[in-house]
Write a protein that holds these residues in place. Structure first.
Motif, PDB file in Angstrom:
ATOM      1  N   GLY A  83       0.784  -1.223   0.000  1.00  0.00           N
ATOM      2  CA  GLY A  83       0.000   0.000   0.000  1.00  0.00           C
ATOM      3  C   GLY A  83       0.818   1.276   0.000  1.00  0.00           C
ATOM      4  O   GLY A  83       0.278   2.380  -0.060  1.00  0.00           O
ATOM      5  N   ARG A  84       2.148   1.157   0.096  1.00  0.00           N
ATOM      6  CA  ARG A  84       3.074   2.297  -0.019  1.00  0.00           C
ATOM      7  C   ARG A  84       2.909   3.343   1.083  1.00  0.00           C
ATOM      8  O   ARG A  84       3.305   4.488   0.905  1.00  0.00           O
ATOM      9  CB  ARG A  84       2.932   2.982  -1.384  1.00  0.00           C
ATOM     10  CG  ARG A  84       3.043   2.064  -2.585  1.00  0.00           C
ATOM     11  CD  ARG A  84       3.106   2.847  -3.880  1.00  0.00           C
ATOM     12  NE  ARG A  84       3.140   1.986  -5.050  1.00  0.00           N
ATOM     13  CZ  ARG A  84       3.719   2.285  -6.198  1.00  0.00           C
ATOM     14  NH1 ARG A  84       4.319   3.466  -6.352  1.00  0.00           N
ATOM     15  NH2 ARG A  84       3.697   1.454  -7.215  1.00  0.00           N
ATOM     16  N   LYS A  85       2.343   2.982   2.195  1.00  0.00           N
ATOM     17  CA  LYS A  85       2.093   3.962   3.262  1.00  0.00           C
ATOM     18  C   LYS A  85       3.160   3.958   4.354  1.00  0.00           C
ATOM     19  O   LYS A  85       3.394   4.978   5.002  1.00  0.00           O
ATOM     20  CB  LYS A  85       0.724   3.704   3.905  1.00  0.00           C
ATOM     21  CG  LYS A  85      -0.456   3.792   2.941  1.00  0.00           C
ATOM     22  CD  LYS A  85      -0.617   5.191   2.360  1.00  0.00           C
ATOM     23  CE  LYS A  85      -1.871   5.276   1.476  1.00  0.00           C
ATOM     24  NZ  LYS A  85      -2.028   6.618   0.859  1.00  0.00           N
ATOM     25  N   VAL A  86       3.781   2.792   4.590  1.00  0.00           N
ATOM     26  CA  VAL A  86       4.745   2.665   5.685  1.00  0.00           C
ATOM     27  C   VAL A  86       6.020   2.029   5.143  1.00  0.00           C
ATOM     28  O   VAL A  86       6.019   1.368   4.104  1.00  0.00           O
ATOM     29  CB  VAL A  86       4.176   1.811   6.837  1.00  0.00           C
ATOM     30  CG1 VAL A  86       2.946   2.464   7.435  1.00  0.00           C
ATOM     31  CG2 VAL A  86       3.870   0.389   6.354  1.00  0.00           C
ATOM     32  N   PRO A  87       7.152   2.203   5.853  1.00  0.00           N
ATOM     33  CA  PRO A  87       8.392   1.560   5.418  1.00  0.00           C
ATOM     34  C   PRO A  87       8.261   0.043   5.451  1.00  0.00           C
ATOM     35  O   PRO A  87       7.634  -0.524   6.355  1.00  0.00           O
ATOM     36  CB  PRO A  87       9.430   2.047   6.437  1.00  0.00           C
ATOM     37  CG  PRO A  87       8.833   3.286   7.037  1.00  0.00           C
ATOM     38  CD  PRO A  87       7.355   3.064   7.034  1.00  0.00           C
ATOM     39  N   VAL A  88       8.861  -0.598   4.457  1.00  0.00           N
ATOM     40  CA  VAL A  88       8.853  -2.061   4.380  1.00  0.00           C
ATOM     41  C   VAL A  88      10.295  -2.553   4.340  1.00  0.00           C
ATOM     42  O   VAL A  88      11.088  -2.097   3.515  1.00  0.00           O
ATOM     43  CB  VAL A  88       8.101  -2.560   3.129  1.00  0.00           C
ATOM     44  CG1 VAL A  88       8.251  -4.078   2.981  1.00  0.00           C
ATOM     45  CG2 VAL A  88       6.626  -2.181   3.201  1.00  0.00           C
ATOM     46  N   LYS A  89      10.615  -3.478   5.233  1.00  0.00           N
ATOM     47  CA  LYS A  89      11.953  -4.062   5.268  1.00  0.00           C
ATOM     48  C   LYS A  89      11.881  -5.508   4.815  1.00  0.00           C
ATOM     49  O   LYS A  89      11.273  -6.348   5.476  1.00  0.00           O
ATOM     50  CB  LYS A  89      12.539  -3.978   6.676  1.00  0.00           C
ATOM     51  CG  LYS A  89      13.964  -4.535   6.768  1.00  0.00           C
ATOM     52  CD  LYS A  89      14.568  -4.257   8.129  1.00  0.00           C
ATOM     53  CE  LYS A  89      16.022  -4.674   8.167  1.00  0.00           C
ATOM     54  NZ  LYS A  89      16.666  -4.284   9.443  1.00  0.00           N
ATOM     55  N   LEU A  90      12.501  -5.795   3.684  1.00  0.00           N
ATOM     56  CA  LEU A  90      12.590  -7.159   3.183  1.00  0.00           C
ATOM     57  C   LEU A  90      13.858  -7.800   3.727  1.00  0.00           C
ATOM     58  O   LEU A  90      14.942  -7.219   3.635  1.00  0.00           O
ATOM     59  CB  LEU A  90      12.636  -7.176   1.656  1.00  0.00           C
ATOM     60  CG  LEU A  90      12.937  -8.539   1.016  1.00  0.00           C
ATOM     61  CD1 LEU A  90      11.755  -9.483   1.191  1.00  0.00           C
ATOM     62  CD2 LEU A  90      13.286  -8.395  -0.463  1.00  0.00           C
TER      63      LEU A  90
END
Length: 723
Positions: free
Chosen positions: A419-426
C-alpha cells in the motif's frame, strides 16, 4: 558515520551549521571548490569536506563491504592533504551516476576490484587541491608568501604563525581551485604504503555503532519475507494463508506482481519468516529448471564436442586439430566445476520508505546505477524520485551487484503491494540465500595440448561450456562476436607464450540465476590453466616454477610483473628443484599473484599447512588491507575447492545453510605469508586476485604428494577430506 541520501540532501546537510570547505568536481569533471553555504545551488559534487573545526571528511564513492574502500580512499586524500589520520572521517556519497561514477565503468558502482585503481589520481588530486586552497588562504590571512607555509597533521605553519585547517576554510572557499594540482612523488609518501594505519571502519564495527542495512529500524516499519519458487523459473498459481493467520504478528500475504513468489508481512522479522513458512503455495513449473546436477554436468560436457562460438584467440579453433595431429605427444584433460553460492555473512536485505512523492532505499548498495532505475521502474517512478541511502554491507563477493537488482526489486514489489504507506523491510534468511539466490555458474573445460619432441608446447585446443553472465542484461555490451569475455577470461588473457592456442565456448542455458562470484570467470579458468601448466611440467620433467618463468616474456609489462611475483614467492617459500609442494600463478584484474602451497596428505585427509603468496598490485596504498585481501581470498578459495557445491535434485537446491554449505573453520585456516612486490606502477585490484591461484596451488601440491590429479571440484569428489 553520517550517511546522506541524495545529492541535494547531502549538500543541504553539508550547509548546516558552520561554514565548511568542499572540494570535488563540477559537472564538467573539473576540480572545483566552494563553501557548504553555496554548494547546494552549484554543480559541485565534493570528495573532500573540511569544517571550521578542522575535521576532514572524505566522501566515499565506493561502498564498503569489508574490502577496505573507506580506508583506501581516505588514505589518498589524507596523504595529499597532510591531514591528521586519526581525526579524518568518512561519509558515503549520494547516488549520482554522473559525478560519482566508477571511472572504469562509466557508472556508479563498486566491483571488479577497481575502487582504488580508478580513484587513485581522482582522490589524490582532490586532496592536493584542498591543501593548495588552504595554503593560499593561510598566506592571505597571515600576509606571508605561500611558499613559506608547511602543512603537517592538519596544521599549517609559517614561522611563528600556526593554525588548524578549520581556521582557513572560510577564505579557502572563496578561492578558485587549480585544475591540475601537483601531487606527491612516491618518495614523499607518509601514509600511502604505511602498514601502521588503522582501518577507518574498525572502531564502528568494533563498538557496534557502524550501521549495516540489517540494522535499519524505522518508525512504523513492517517486515517482509518471500516464499519463492522451489524450482527456478516457477510462478505462483494460487496460495492459502490460513495457517499463516495463526502466527502472532502476521499482517497479510500477497502475490508479488511478477508472480515469482508470495510475500508475507509481519510486525517483526520472526513473524514474517514464520508466516511465510506457513503459506501453502501452488506453483506452475512449466518454464522452470527441473534437471538434477548429474544431468546438467552431462549437458555441459556434451557441449564441449562442438563449441558454439570461436573466441578466435590466436588462431581459429578448427586449425589447431592439424597441429595437434602432428604433435609428438598430447596431454588431454577435462574439468568440471559446480554452482557456488556467494554466502555473504549478512544475507540480502533492503528497506524502502515513502518520502514525499518518492521513496528512499536503505541498502548496502553496490551498484546505485542499477538499483535506482530498477526500483523506479518497479514503482512507476521517475528515477530522480528514488533516493539511495548507502550503508555498510556485510560482504557481497558479487552477490549484491546482479543486473536484475533482485532483492531491491523484491523490496520495491513488497512495498507496492503493501500500500506504499509505511516503510517495508525485506529480509532474506540464510536458507533463502543458499537455496534461492544467485550462483557462480557451473562450468566444464576440455583441453588438448600438443608437445614436440623437445617437450615444447606446439598447440592448445581449449573448450569450455558455461552460462553467460553478460548476455540478456545491461552488460551485454561486453559480448563480442557471441563470446562473453567473463566466460573465457583467464584463458584468453593468459600471460604465457602458448603457440597455436584456440578457444571455443558454448553458452549453457538454464533458469538457475548466475552472477559474478569473487574473481568471476577466473574462479574456474585459473584452476584449469594452472593445473594444465603443472601437467605440462610433470610430463616434460621441468620444475614448475622454472617452466613458467621460461614461458613469460620479460619484455611484456604484465609478464615482467608476473616474473617479479613468481621470483618473490620462490624466495620467501624457499622453493627448491624437486620440491613436493604445489605452485600456481595467475593474472586477474590487472594483478599478478603467485602461490606456493605446503600440504600434508594422510590417506584421504588433506591439511593445508601454509600458503606463501606474492602479489604485484602496483603502488601498495594500504599494505595491511592488501595482505588481508590475499588472506581472505585464499580462505574463500579453500572453502570452495575442498567442499562447497550447490547441487540440484529435480531442479531444487539441496543445500540450505552453513551445515551443508560449510565455510572454512578457524582451525582449518592455514598460516599465510604474504609478500608485496615493491612497485611504483598505478595500483591495481586486490579484492579478487588472491582467489584464482590458491585452488590450483593446493591441487598441484596434492598431486606432488599423491600422484592424483584433481579435475572435478569440490575435491570431495576425488575422495579427499579437508582437515
Amino acid at each position: 558515520m553520517t550517511i546522506n541520501v541524495s545529492r541535494r540532501g547531502f549538500l543541504k546537510a553539508s550547509a548546516a551549521g558552520t561554514t565548511a570547505l568542499l572540494v570535488g568536481v563540477n559537472a564538467k569533471g573539473v576540480l572545483a571548490a566552494g563553501s557548504s553555504a553555496t554548494a547546494a545551488t552549484t554543480d559541485l559534487n565534493p570528495f573532500v569536506k573540511i569544517d571550521s573545526d578542522g575535521v576532514v571528511t572524505v566522501i566515499i564513492k565506493h561502498f564498503e563491504m569489508g574490502q577496505g574502500t573507506t580506508t583506501g580512499l581516505t588514505t589518498l586524500v589524507a596523504e595529499e592533504l597532510d591531514a591528521n589520520w586519526d581525526t579524518v572521517a568518512t561519509d558515503f556519497a549520494p547516488a549520482d551516476n554522473n559525478r560519482y561514477a566508477n571511472l572504469f565503468f562509466g557508472a556508479q558502482g563498486t566491483g571488479g576490484s577497481t575502487s582504488i585503481a580508478n580513484s587513485f589520481m581522482q582522490y589524490r588530486e582532490a586532496g592536493a587541491a584542498a591543501r593548495d586552497l588552504l595554503v593560499r588562504a593561510a598566506a592571505q590571512s597571515w600576509g606571508v608568501d605561500a611558499s613559506t607555509i608547511t602543512v603537517e597533521n592538519g596544521m599549517l605553519s609559517s614561522g611563528s604563525k600556526s593554525g588548524h585547517f578549520g581556521e582557513f576554510v572560510a577564505i579557502a572557499a572563496t578561492l578558485e581551485a587549480v585544475a591540475k594540482p601537483a601531487v606527491k612523488t612516491p618518495d614523499q609518501f607518509k601514509l600511502i604504503g604505511s602498514s601502521k594505519l588503522h582501518r577507518k571502519d574498525n572502531t564502528g564495527k568494533t563498538n557496534g555503532s557502524a550501521m549495516f542495512a540489517m540494522d535499519v529500524n524505522l518508525p512504523g516499519m513492517i517486515y517482509a519475507a518471500i516464499m519463492r519458487s522451489p524450482k527456478f523459473g516457477g510462478t505462483v498459481v494460487s496460495f492459502d494463508d490460513s495457517a499463516a493467520k495463526e502466527v502472532g504478528g502476521f499482517i497479510a500475504a500477497q502475490v508479488l506482481p511478477n508472480k515469482a513468489g508470495v510475500v508475507a508481512f509481519g510486525k517483526n522479522t520472526w513473524a514474517a519468516f514464520q508466516a511465510r513458512d506457513a503459506l501453502s503455495v501452488e506453483w506452475d513449473f512449466s518454464a522452470a529448471e527441473t534437471r538434477s546436477t548429474d544431468a546438467m554436468i552431462a549437458d555441459h560436457i556434451a557441449m564441449l564436442d562442438a563449441p558454439q562460438f570461436d573466441a578466435n584467440h590466436q588462431v581459429p579453433l578448427a586449425s589447431v586439430a592439424s597441429v595437434l595431429s602432428d604433435a609428438a605427444k598430447t596431454i588431454d584433460a577435462q574439468f568440471t566445476f559446480p554452482f557456488l553460492a556467494h554466502a555473504p555473512l549478512e544475507p540480502e536485505n533492503c528497506t524502502i520508505e515513502p518520502v514525499g512523492d518518492g521513496v528512499r532505499v536503505h541498502d548496502g548498495c553496490q551498484f546505485p546505477t542499477l538499483t535506482r532505475p530498477m526500483v523506479a521502474a518497479t514503482l512507476g517512478l521517475d528515477p530522480a524520485k528514488v533516493e539511495i541511502k548507502t550503508l555498510y554491507a556485510g560482504g557481497s563477493f558479487g552477490r549484491r551487484a546482479n543486473a536484475a537488482s533482485d532483492y531491491n526489486v523484491e523490496a520495491a514489489m513488497a512495498f507496492a503491494v503493501s500500500g506504499r504507506k509505511v516503510p517495508v523491510k525485506l529480509v532474506w534468511s540464510r536458507e533463502d540465500d543458499i537455496k534461492g539466490g544467485y550462483y557462480r555458474p557451473m562450468s566444464a573445460h576440455r583441453a588438448k595440448i600438443g608437445l614436440d619432441g623437445d617437450g615444447k608446447i606446439v598447440g592448445w585446443d581449449h573448450r569450455l561450456a558455461v552460462k553467460s553472465i553478460a548476455k540478456g542484461g545491461p552488460f551485454e555490451m561486453m559480448v563480442k562476436d557471441g563470446v562473453d569475455p567473463t566466460s573465457v577470461e583467464g584463458v584468453a588473457e593468459s600471460l604465457y607464450r602458448l603457440p597455436n592456442m584456440g578457444i571455443g565456448v558454448s553458452d549453457f542455458t538454464t533458469a538457475v540465476p548466475i552472477n559474478w562470484w569473487r574473481s568471476v570467470g577466473h574462479t574456474h579458468t585459473g584452476f584449469v590453466m594452472e593445473s594444465l601448466m603443472d601437467m605440462v611440467a610433470t610430463e616434460t620433467g621441468q620444475d614448475p616454477i622454472e617452466m613458467r618463468l621460461s614461458m613469460l616474456d620479460p619484455a611484456g609489462a604484465n609478464q615482467a610483473r608476473m616474473i617479479e611475483a613468481i621470483k618473490l614467492v620462490r624466495e620467501i617459500s624457499g622453493w627448491k628443484a624437486g620440491d613436493t609442494r604445489g605452485f600456481a600463478a595467475h593474472y586477474s584484474f590487472n594483478t599478478c599473484v603467485a602461490v606456493v602451497a605446503d600440504v600434508t596428505v594422510e590417506d584421504t585427509s588433506v591439511h593445508v599447512n601454509k600458503l606463501f603468496m606474492a602479489v604485484e598490485c602496483g603502488v601498495a596504498v594500504n599494505p595491511d588491507v592488501i595482505r588481508a585481501q590475499m588472506e581472505g581470498g585464499a580462505g574463500y578459495a579453500l572453502s570452495a575447492i575442498f567442499r562447497n557445491e550447490v547441487t540440484l535434485t529435480d531442479g531444487e537446491v539441496d543445500q540450505y545453510n552453513f551445515p551443508d554449505y560449510e565455510l572454512l573453520r578457524n582451525i582449518e585456516m592455514p598460516e599465510i605469508e604474504v609478500a608485496i612486490v615493491a612497485s611504483n606502477n598505478a595500483p591495481t585490484g586486490v579484492g579478487e586476485p588472491g582467489v584464482p591461484p590458491t585452488g590450483p596451488a593446493v591441487a598441484n601440491a596434492i598431486f606432488a604428494k599423491t600422484g592424483k590429479r584433481i579435475m572435478d571440484l569440490p575435491m570431495t569428489k576425488a575422495g579427499f577430506d579437508f582437515v
